[in-house]
Write an enzyme that holds these catalytic residues in place. Structure first.
Site, PDB file in Angstrom:
ATOM      1  N   ARG A 191       0.819  -1.211   0.000  1.00 46.43           N
ATOM      2  CA  ARG A 191       0.000   0.000   0.000  1.00 46.43           C
ATOM      3  C   ARG A 191       0.855   1.265   0.000  1.00 46.43           C
ATOM      4  NH1 ARG A 191      -3.677   2.440   4.457  1.00 46.43           N
ATOM      5  NH2 ARG A 191      -5.271   3.536   3.240  1.00 46.43           N
ATOM      6  N   HIS A 232       0.332   4.632  -2.346  1.00 44.29           N
ATOM      7  CA  HIS A 232       0.135   5.970  -1.783  1.00 44.29           C
ATOM      8  C   HIS A 232       1.286   6.912  -2.115  1.00 44.29           C
ATOM      9  CE1 HIS A 232      -3.303   5.172   1.300  1.00 44.29           C
ATOM     10  NE2 HIS A 232      -3.474   4.502   0.182  1.00 44.29           N
ATOM     11  N   ASN A 256      -3.605   8.574   4.929  1.00 45.31           N
ATOM     12  CA  ASN A 256      -2.450   7.918   5.556  1.00 45.31           C
ATOM     13  C   ASN A 256      -2.513   7.893   7.075  1.00 45.31           C
ATOM     14  OD1 ASN A 256      -1.247   7.498   3.026  1.00 45.31           O
ATOM     15  ND2 ASN A 256      -0.346   9.559   3.049  1.00 45.31           N
ATOM     16  N   HIS A 293      -6.535  -5.737  -2.520  1.00 44.15           N
ATOM     17  CA  HIS A 293      -7.369  -5.941  -1.327  1.00 44.15           C
ATOM     18  C   HIS A 293      -7.681  -7.420  -1.097  1.00 44.15           C
ATOM     19  CE1 HIS A 293      -8.859  -1.473  -1.295  1.00 44.15           C
ATOM     20  NE2 HIS A 293      -7.567  -1.588  -1.114  1.00 44.15           N
TER      21      HIS A 293
HETATM   22  C1  HEM Z   1      -9.359   1.580  -5.924  1.00 46.98           C
HETATM   23  C2  HEM Z   1      -9.266   2.482  -4.975  1.00 46.98           C
HETATM   24  C3  HEM Z   1      -8.800   2.159  -3.590  1.00 46.98           C
HETATM   25  C4  HEM Z   1      -9.409   2.551  -2.447  1.00 46.98           C
HETATM   26  C5  HEM Z   1     -10.657   3.380  -2.323  1.00 46.98           C
HETATM   27  C6  HEM Z   1      -8.647   1.984  -1.363  1.00 46.98           C
HETATM   28  C7  HEM Z   1      -8.939   2.169  -0.026  1.00 46.98           C
HETATM   29  C8  HEM Z   1      -8.345   1.476   1.004  1.00 46.98           C
HETATM   30  C9  HEM Z   1      -8.741   1.573   2.383  1.00 46.98           C
HETATM   31  C10 HEM Z   1      -9.809   2.487   2.933  1.00 46.98           C
HETATM   32  C11 HEM Z   1      -7.986   0.703   3.084  1.00 46.98           C
HETATM   33  C12 HEM Z   1      -8.042   0.451   4.589  1.00 46.98           C
HETATM   34  C13 HEM Z   1      -7.276   1.541   5.289  1.00 46.98           C
HETATM   35  C14 HEM Z   1      -7.561   1.596   6.779  1.00 46.98           C
HETATM   36  O1  HEM Z   1      -8.718   1.439   7.172  1.00 46.98           O
HETATM   37  O2  HEM Z   1      -6.609   1.809   7.554  1.00 46.98           O
HETATM   38  C15 HEM Z   1      -7.095   0.065   2.161  1.00 46.98           C
HETATM   39  C16 HEM Z   1      -6.172  -0.893   2.497  1.00 46.98           C
HETATM   40  C17 HEM Z   1      -5.273  -1.422   1.609  1.00 46.98           C
HETATM   41  N1  HEM Z   1      -5.098  -1.034   0.303  1.00 46.98           N
HETATM   42 FE1  HEM Z   1      -6.363   0.070  -0.789  1.00 46.98          FE
HETATM   43  N2  HEM Z   1      -7.593   1.271  -1.867  1.00 46.98           N
HETATM   44  C18 HEM Z   1      -7.643   1.361  -3.224  1.00 46.98           C
HETATM   45  C19 HEM Z   1      -6.730   0.837  -4.102  1.00 46.98           C
HETATM   46  C20 HEM Z   1      -5.576   0.173  -3.721  1.00 46.98           C
HETATM   47  C21 HEM Z   1      -4.475  -0.128  -4.588  1.00 46.98           C
HETATM   48  C22 HEM Z   1      -4.383   0.305  -6.047  1.00 46.98           C
HETATM   49  C23 HEM Z   1      -3.564  -0.813  -3.851  1.00 46.98           C
HETATM   50  C24 HEM Z   1      -2.220  -1.355  -4.239  1.00 46.98           C
HETATM   51  C25 HEM Z   1      -1.752  -1.414  -5.468  1.00 46.98           C
HETATM   52  C26 HEM Z   1      -4.125  -0.952  -2.518  1.00 46.98           C
HETATM   53  C27 HEM Z   1      -3.542  -1.658  -1.492  1.00 46.98           C
HETATM   54  C28 HEM Z   1      -4.088  -1.772  -0.228  1.00 46.98           C
HETATM   55  C29 HEM Z   1      -3.606  -2.712   0.762  1.00 46.98           C
HETATM   56  C30 HEM Z   1      -2.547  -3.773   0.539  1.00 46.98           C
HETATM   57  C31 HEM Z   1      -4.341  -2.474   1.930  1.00 46.98           C
HETATM   58  C32 HEM Z   1      -4.166  -3.162   3.295  1.00 46.98           C
HETATM   59  C33 HEM Z   1      -3.060  -2.433   4.046  1.00 46.98           C
HETATM   60  C34 HEM Z   1      -2.727  -2.969   5.440  1.00 46.98           C
HETATM   61  O3  HEM Z   1      -3.229  -4.005   5.869  1.00 46.98           O
HETATM   62  O4  HEM Z   1      -1.913  -2.305   6.107  1.00 46.98           O
HETATM   63  N3  HEM Z   1      -5.324  -0.316  -2.470  1.00 46.98           N
HETATM   64  N4  HEM Z   1      -7.330   0.560   0.908  1.00 46.98           N
END
Ligand code: HEM
Ligand SMILES: *[C@@H]1O[C@H](CO)[C@@H](O)[C@H](O)[C@H]1NC(C)=O
Ligand SMILES: *[C@@H]1O[C@H](CO)[C@@H](O)[C@H](O)[C@H]1NC(C)=O
Length: 300
Positions: A42, A46, A74, A173
């Site tokens: 992630r 970002h 973030n 995800h």
């Molecule tokens: C399509 C639009 C996207 C939205 C709206 C989105 C939104 C989010 C949100 C809200 C979370 C949880 C954050 C939290 O509650 O602390 C999350 C987690 C995550 N996102 Fe996305 N995301 C998107 C696309 C992506 C992309 C493109 C990637 C990587 C290429 C990605 C990788 C991740 C990963 C791996 C997590 C888990 C992180 C952890 O466990 O620390 N996301 N995302």
């Protein structure tokens, strides 16, 4: 979009062992905590979405400098910065002053995906590190989980990525966790959600704003530490955790892509790799622009 000359052999002469320096640190961080692989992936997203893949996300706030770590997407959420420090230190021991923090993020996210069972690929390298950051751009360029499909498509279009790239990269995800605050309104108020999933998630995410906001739930309910195509299978059953996740399979233009990835692990893997390479190409600093940071947290 500026799509510049990154190459897979960029450090071939200047730091031939860079991959050997990075991999064991990523591996031991994931052995210690499997979620870390997701958190590291992630960070690359970002970083790249905010004025390009230039290490801007890694800069710490100081009394005279506002970085991106406290921007809305973030704050209380982006994590893994200590692991990036360890990886950068290992790389600096191998070849001091040669490999950028932006490239460390690119290599690290590839290794994290592969170590968790996902595809492997050759990463393009040669990015340099920015001396600036933008909290405003971080607030505005990273899609929030409240986004609808058109908004998701346009956030990606703004950085030169297609709707298909958006769906493939969202497959990230399949690993990692989200906080209650990111999915509360979905599990309490939405109807396009599997009832038993909603109930399970409510059990650890109180209805009241401010209560249990940081309680975690896996984005993929089945295999949250395995990089597979379950994310799409979940969407087909209305089991996306985030509002934005389920938007990809809610009667709109992306439903056929979701079906394809849900049915074919290899099509997903192929398009995910293409998407990661395209994302890694967003506006890099190259040539004599920027610098090679010694410490990822501060400019030289
Ligand atoms: C399509 C639009 C996207 C939205 C709206 C989105 C939104 C989010 C949100 C809200 C979370 C949880 C954050 C939290 O509650 O602390 C999350 C987690 C995550 N996102 Fe996305 N995301 C998107 C696309 C992506 C992309 C493109 C990637 C990587 C290429 C990605 C990788 C991740 C990963 C791996 C997590 C888990 C992180 C952890 O466990 O620390 N996301 N995302
Ligand atoms: C980013 O958003 C937060 C929350 O709305 C706000 O406090 C902060 O001032 C914003 N930063 C910038 C530079 O606009
Ligand atoms: C659900 O929607 C209602 C009406 O819009 C709103 O007042 C309430 O805060 C929402 N609840 C959650 C948990 O988002």
């Amino acid at each position: 979009m500026a799509r510049a000359q990154l190459t897979t052999d960029f450090y071939c002469n200047s730091c031939p062992n860079v991959f050997k320096a990075v991999l064991p640190v990523v591996r031991s961080a994931i052995e210690k905590e499997a979620r870390m692989g997701a958190s590291l992936l992630r960070l690359f997203f970002h970083d790249c979405f905010v004025n390009g893949c230039d290490g801007s996300l890694l800069l710490d706030d100081t009394p005279t400098f506002t970085g991106e770590k406290n921007a809305v997407p973030n704050k209380n959420s982006a994590r893994g910065f200590e692991v990036i420090d360890q990886i950068k230190a290992a790389v600096e021991r191998e070849c001091p002053g040669v490999v950028s923090c932006a490239d460390v993020l690119a290599i690290t996210s590839r290794d994290a995906v592969h170590l968790l069972g996902g595809p492997n690929w050759d990463v393009k390298l040669g990015r340099r590190d920015t001396r600036t950051a933008s909290q405003a751009a971080a607030n505005n360029s990273i899609p929030p989980p409240t986004s609808n499909l058109n908004q998701l498509i346009s956030f990606f279009q703004n950085v030169g990525l297609s709707a298909k790239d958006m769906v493939a990269l969202s497959g990230s995800h399949t690993i990692g966790q989200a906080r209650c605050t990111s999915f509360r309104s979905r599990v309490y108020n939405e109807t396009n959600i599997d009832a038993s999933l909603a109930q399970t998630r409510k059990n650890n995410c109180p209805r009241t704003n401010g209560v249990g906001d940081n309680n975690l739930a896996p984005l993929d309910l089945q295999t949250p530490t395995y990089f597979d195509n379950n994310y799409y299978k979940n969407l087909l059953q209305r089991k996306g955790l985030l509002h934005s996740d389920q938007q990809l399979y809610n009667g709109g233009s992306t439903v056929s892509i979701v079906r394809t990835y849900g049915e074919s692990q290899s099509t997903f893997a192929n398009d995910f790799v293409n998407g990661m390479i395209k994302m890694g190409d967003i506006k890099p600093l190259t040539g004599s622009k920027g610098e090679i940071r010694k410490n990822c947290r501060s400019v030289n």
